[in-house]
Write an enzyme that holds these catalytic residues in place. Sequence first.
Site, PDB file in Angstrom:
ATOM      1  N   SER A  85      76.287 -71.954  10.486  1.00  6.75           N
ATOM      2  CA  SER A  85      74.689 -72.884  10.699  1.00  6.75           C
ATOM      3  C   SER A  85      74.505 -73.893   9.955  1.00  6.75           C
ATOM      4  O   SER A  85      75.484 -74.771   9.428  1.00  6.75           O
ATOM      5  CB  SER A  85      74.120 -71.645  10.028  1.00  6.75           C
ATOM      6  OG  SER A  85      72.534 -72.322   9.730  1.00  6.75           O
TER       7      SER A  85
ATOM      8  N   LEU B 341      75.062 -82.031   6.359  1.00  2.84           N
ATOM      9  CA  LEU B 341      75.577 -80.754   5.735  1.00  2.84           C
ATOM     10  C   LEU B 341      74.330 -80.164   4.504  1.00  2.84           C
ATOM     11  O   LEU B 341      73.031 -80.578   5.200  1.00  2.84           O
ATOM     12  CB  LEU B 341      76.340 -81.564   4.831  1.00  2.84           C
ATOM     13  CG  LEU B 341      77.661 -82.520   4.284  1.00  2.84           C
ATOM     14  CD1 LEU B 341      77.803 -83.287   3.100  1.00  2.84           C
ATOM     15  CD2 LEU B 341      78.725 -82.018   4.823  1.00  2.84           C
ATOM     16  N   CYS B 342      74.899 -79.131   4.457  1.00  2.00           N
ATOM     17  CA  CYS B 342      74.136 -78.023   4.312  1.00  2.00           C
ATOM     18  C   CYS B 342      73.408 -78.536   2.154  1.00  2.00           C
ATOM     19  O   CYS B 342      73.316 -77.355   1.743  1.00  2.00           O
ATOM     20  CB  CYS B 342      74.541 -76.811   4.080  1.00  2.00           C
ATOM     21  SG  CYS B 342      74.441 -76.239   5.790  1.00  2.00           S
ATOM     22  N   SER B 343      72.931 -79.463   1.931  1.00  2.00           N
ATOM     23  CA  SER B 343      72.308 -80.098   0.785  1.00  2.00           C
ATOM     24  C   SER B 343      71.320 -80.859   1.583  1.00  2.00           C
ATOM     25  O   SER B 343      71.768 -82.169   1.968  1.00  2.00           O
ATOM     26  CB  SER B 343      73.803 -80.220   0.198  1.00  2.00           C
ATOM     27  OG  SER B 343      73.378 -81.485  -1.139  1.00  2.00           O
TER      28      SER B 343
END
Lengths: 397, 397
Positions: A85, B341-343
């Site tokens: 994800s 990115l997951c931020s």
Amino acid sequence: MKRHDIFTIHAAPFYAYRKQVILRQAQKLKQVFPDFEILYSIKTNPFFPILQTISEFGLGADAASAKEVSESRRAGIPSERIYFSAPGKTRDELEDVIGRCHIIADSFHELDLCNRLAQEKHAVLPIGIRINPAFSMEGTEGGPSQFGIDEEQLLSSHAFDDFPALRPTGIHVHIQSQILDADQLTAYYAHVLTLALRLEHLWDTKFSYINFGSGLGIVYDPDTQKPLDLDVLQKKVSTVFDAFRPRLQAKFLLESGRFLVGESGVYVTEIMDIKISRGKTYYIVKNGTNGFFRPVMKELMTKDQHTPAPAEPFYTCPNISQVTLLADREGTETVDIVGGLCSRYDLLASNVTLPRAEVGDRLLFTNAGSYGYTLSPLLFGSQTPPDQLWLEHEIDI
Amino acid sequence: MKRHDIFTIHAAPFYAYRKQVILRQAQKLKQVFPDFEILYSIKTNPFFPILQTISEFGLGADAASAKEVSESRRAGIPSERIYFSAPGKTRDELEDVIGRCHIIADSFHELDLCNRLAQEKHAVLPIGIRINPAFSMEGTEGGPSQFGIDEEQLLSSHAFDDFPALRPTGIHVHIQSQILDADQLTAYYAHVLTLALRLEHLWDTKFSYINFGSGLGIVYDPDTQKPLDLDVLQKKVSTVFDAFRPRLQAKFLLESGRFLVGESGVYVTEIMDIKISRGKTYYIVKNGTNGFFRPVMKELMTKDQHTPAPAEPFYTCPNISQVTLLADREGTETVDIVGGLCSRYDLLASNVTLPRAEVGDRLLFTNAGSYGYTLSPLLFGSQTPPDQLWLEHEIDI
């Protein structure tokens, strides 16, 4: 072996990660979420022995890039426990990972890419969807986000009519990390469960998984933060999940990165020089910015007496890492700890009081297990980057 | 070749550095400081073709680590033009570089290390000293510093009595970078020259070099910054140096890093996804934080409506890099540019207005020649890091 021994043998600077701490944290999660599949958020620390430990313990992987998918597989995590994800997945990456993990689409564009890939293979592809929910962690309305598809866009459309080669198999929600409040987390889980039921009804399907992102917080600053009360969380969580369980067939997934590894890691560096300049004492250490950047970032973010809101994973709170001297010395002094780069902002800690050190002594920084090594600009200044050590056995710090 | 062509051939993301811009900047410095030896501050960008260009043009090197010394030599820069100045130098590093560069000691501890090394070799070692002066760039009193030895400590001691195997051959002062004001720079040079004369008198020696650090600023934000007026600087500088020249035999050295390379570099990345969430449009690009961190840092530093003072080299000013779309598109829209990115703080630019892009289009960020690649946490997220390209010929951006 004493702490001082183990941390003074290997050439500094280095990170050291303690396997037993990771296992203990994993055990805690299993107790609070007994029926869940726990996913390790690899981005927090992709060091390979950590992935192997995760694999041995039977946890799954939350992968944020194709490389994290392949590293998970290399560590022995089975495909059915790997969830990919991330925003901005490319066609190449998707093609690369098909059949090697669960794919969670982040946008309509990714659904379209996946649909085409599935059609080319004359297959039906199971697909998860990351959702930007209409609620926030504070219980207010949800805002815009670069992550996922807005809940209302999904509820107001027949999303899958356009994607005949896709079959919706799960959802993923992640809105905020570093939560330390059991009530907030429980309310969030209930919101996600309600949303899952609505979407199952709308799409006339039964999900095979519901992925609860957002993790669990860890304490960086013992002065201002209280650890998440896991007993309270367990009771509240079981009440909520028991209520929804009969209506859902889905497996529940829980992402956790820093909860598993954050406290397991320390950063050890060496004092190369001690300098007194106009009344101020400086400890000059190997690899500050280009070793462990998060404390430097904290100093940057809080300079000019500014106290910013958290900006994970770059900045959490003022007291982000405790530093101790790894030597028995008498007396104390208040010092700035700086790296060896030619920037006065290469500052790991300001005005900390420590035993009076000598050149060659070592300093240990806590909370270096997550967002440490890979979040540091290791090439800056062309100095040798820190090693990463794996400590199998119990070590106190 | 048109800009769009060259920047759309190579797989994105990448940095591209333009040799002709570097040569032009070097030429400008030579004109303003005709009798100086110009040193390239390698830490700003150690990309090897840049070092080769520096070498071909006859410039010297300001090295901040033993590796930067060896890279300079590998690029063909002769030892006598390499100056190694950094805090926290180790005994091993010093032993490694002796005879391969000028060594500039940063502390009494380093003087002691060098003295011992020289004694072991039964030799007299020429040594420079970095000084923390008693004046600031603003003309006020100097404060404490992690760099160099306080001026007053040197003036009040017979520093070299304790180090019989060392011979003082030069001084180095560097107090602040990114200066765009000719008057400030000129006053600073005059201060350093006065200090050099006092130390020569005290130590009864003639220095062979005086190293003027602090560089010359470049414009990051055309709306709020004016470029350094080089004509004015040249006149003022020649007046000052002409006045001191007869009393000094020393070679004058001028450090410059970002002035030479900052504007030469661009960062090019690709839009992987475009998303509209609750009225806000996001361009999701390859490698934000883990590609070109300085714009992300700027967003972090200025969040919460905060306007911090500069913190070089991490943060300069709000408008640090201009972004353009490398495609001919109609209409405009205001967007956030985010990495994958997951931020949500993986944010390269907020609320910028650009032509309405399509997925696959590319974006070009300016001012990426210094503190770009090596100041970015390239390993974060396990994505492929950007390439670095070398453009020999003239290219407009």
